[in-house]
Design an enzyme around this catalytic site. Structure first.
Site, PDB file in Angstrom:
ATOM      1  N   LYS A 165      17.723  20.823 -12.270  1.00 42.08           N
ATOM      2  CA  LYS A 165      16.704  19.622 -12.253  1.00 42.08           C
ATOM      3  C   LYS A 165      17.670  18.693 -12.574  1.00 42.08           C
ATOM      4  CE  LYS A 165      12.873  18.896 -12.211  1.00 42.08           C
ATOM      5  NZ  LYS A 165      11.830  18.572 -11.896  1.00 42.08           N
ATOM      6  N   SER A 199      16.885  20.022 -16.571  1.00 40.34           N
ATOM      7  CA  SER A 199      15.263  21.005 -16.775  1.00 40.34           C
ATOM      8  C   SER A 199      16.037  22.849 -17.868  1.00 40.34           C
ATOM      9  CB  SER A 199      14.631  21.843 -15.748  1.00 40.34           C
ATOM     10  OG  SER A 199      13.640  22.762 -16.585  1.00 40.34           O
ATOM     11  N   HIS A 253       0.518  -0.910   0.060  1.00 43.20           N
ATOM     12  CA  HIS A 253       0.177  -0.466   0.144  1.00 43.20           C
ATOM     13  C   HIS A 253       0.775   1.286  -0.150  1.00 43.20           C
ATOM     14  CE1 HIS A 253      -3.665  -2.407   1.023  1.00 43.20           C
ATOM     15  NE2 HIS A 253      -2.356  -3.467   2.326  1.00 43.20           N
ATOM     16  N   GLU A 277      10.510   7.872 -17.324  1.00 42.83           N
ATOM     17  CA  GLU A 277       9.721   7.617 -17.539  1.00 42.83           C
ATOM     18  C   GLU A 277       8.486   7.668 -18.871  1.00 42.83           C
ATOM     19  OE1 GLU A 277       8.747  12.837 -15.747  1.00 42.83           O
ATOM     20  OE2 GLU A 277      10.994  12.136 -15.862  1.00 42.83           O
TER      21      GLU A 277
END
Ligand code: ARG
Length: 463
Positions: A284, A278, A157, A291
């Site tokens: 970043k 970025s 969970h 992804e």
């Protein structure tokens, strides 16, 4: 002008939009090698059976070889007006060898031709995927062996559950990849029957040797029903469903990588090789590859859904709808192969933050089960009762703002007076994982043995 291949009864050519919707050359050009191999096998068989002259078969074979090298050296002019790879190849063959080219299509239809070509293409794609999956498994098993004793938090969970080892977590994906490879192998075994010689739908009056062409193309046998042969696309559906499940597995791992890289957990780091920056925020470091693996699952599962919808309700035998099988499948299997390669790269690249992993492994009272098990073992308590008492100790620890192994003995004894200081031996995270020695459990010793077993197996495969 009407079509040279089938336009006998047509007075004029198609409307431009008809030509556009009808043509599949943009994606079935990927099948050129398979198309040429199947045509060579067909021509050789026709000659052996005395259906065409040996001289014609020779010219056809030479012409097809020339076409193969033209395509491979980018010198082939694919024409949309010739619709698909089959007629592009045959059209060029006529230019190269003249009228003998017209004998190649004896006892053959594009319907059995496309089924044959695409089966060969899918079979090769499966073999490629199997190879890249083996490399992925090896990368995982190697990392697992190196981190058999690295303790990390285990979640259910997405809440702290029990400590596990990083190696154990990685080996879970080796198991998934093994089932993926099994599904691809099953699909491969079932697809391996040759449709060539089924003709348009009914078979042919010529005395073909379908066993000969089947053997030449590496099929186990010819298909037994001509109607089924030309209208079956199970082999694409099965392969795409294996691909979809595999992509789902990769997406789960990709999501974990994204979570692990986030400062929310900070469990691993990826290097410059597998991250991007970025354009606005100089600080970043984004896990884009993970992804994108997560996202490409959409295209792969989408291709399966699309083809299921294309096939739904299609009457026998061949329908032009089936031409829509290639675009999605070729795209999806290519995307899957890239995703597996990217995951393999990330597995090799990732560095676990062992201190952070250990710290998080102990957070959230993750060794509460070890305490309950101690009560069962030492005080001979029924597990349900031990669970309840441990719950009360966790509540006390929470109230005191202490970790379980830092809670004073008196606080524990306030809940259960028979608890002794021996209990502290089972509470550290390393002790917890070391105790999980049941078969398939997370103990470093198990993980080491499993990782070695996989490496040995994968080494033997030689993949
Ligand atoms: N391009 C077609 C396909 O991919 C080949 C078969 C066409 N058959 C036909 N009778 N029009 O399905």
């Amino acid at each position: 002008m009407s079509n040279k291949m089938w336009g006998g009864r047509f007075a004029s050519g198609p409307d431009a939009v008809m030509e556009e919707i009808n043509s599949s050359i943009e994606f079935d050009r990927h099948l050129y090698r398979q198309d040429i191999a199947a045509s060579k096998a067909h021509a050789a068989m026709l000659a052996k059976q005395g259906i065409i002259a040996r001289e014609d078969a020779k010219k056809i074979a030479h012409g097809l070889d020339t076409i193969l090298s033209e395509i491979e050296s980018d010198k082939f002019d694919f024409k949309r007006v010739l619709e698909d790879i089959h007629m592009n190849v045959e059209g060029r063959l006529a230019e190269l060898i003249g009228s003998s080219a017209g004998r190649l299509h004896t006892a053959r239809s594009r319907n059995d031709q496309v089924a044959t070509d695409f089966k060969l293409w899918i079979r090769e794609a499966i073999d490629t995927l199997d190879g890249v999956l083996a490399v992925y498994q090896r990368a995982l098993a190697e990392k697992a062996l190196a981190h058999a004793g690295t303790v990390m938090p285990g979640f259910t969970h997405l809440q702290s559950a029990q400590p596990v080892t990083f190696g154990h977590h990685l080996l879970a994906y080796v198991e998934m990849a093994a089932r993926d490879r099994g599904r691809f192998a099953d699909a491969r075994a079932r697809l391996n029957e040759s449709p060539l010689g089924a003709g348009a739908l009914a078979g042919t009056s010529f005395a073909l040797d379908r066993n000969m062409t089947a053997k030449e193309l590496g099929f186990a046998r010819p298909t037994a029903n001509s109607l089924d042969a030309v209208s079956d696309r199970d082999f694409v559906l099965e392969t795409l469903s294996a691909a979809a499940i595999c992509a789902i597995h990769l997406s789960r791992f990709a999501e974990e990588i994204v979570l692990w890289c986030s400062p929310l957990s900070g469990l691993i780091a990826l290097s410059d090789k597998f991250t991007t920056g970025s354009s606005m925020m100089p600080q970043k470091r984004n896990p884009d590859a993970a992804e994108l693996v997560r996202a490409k699952t959409g295209r792969i599962v989408g291709a399966l859904n699309a083809l299921l919808m294309v096939m739904k309700g299609l009457p026998l035998a061949y329908q032009k709808d089936m031409q829509e099988d290639k675009h999605g499948a070729i795209d999806a299997l290519g995307a899957l192969s890239l995703c597996i390669a990217a995951m393999t790269g990330m597995v090799g690249d990732m560095t676990p933050n062992e201190a952070r992993m250990k710290e998080m492994a102990g957070a959230g009272y993750a060794t509460a089960t070890d305490l309950a098990d101690w009560l069962v073992r030492t005080l001979k308590m029924p597990f349900r009762e031990a669970h309840h008492i441990t719950g009360r100790i966790v509540a006390a620890a929470e109230k005191a703002g202490a970790a379980l192994d830092k809670l004073p003995l008196v606080a524990m004894q306030a809940v259960e007076p028979r608890i002794t200081k021996d209990v502290y031996a089972v509470l550290p995270v390393d002790r917890s994982v070391a105790s999980r020695v049941s078969f398939g459990g997370t103990a470093p010793k198990n993980v080491r043995a499993q990782a070695k077993r996989w490496l040995k197996k994968l080494g033997k495969e030689g993949a």
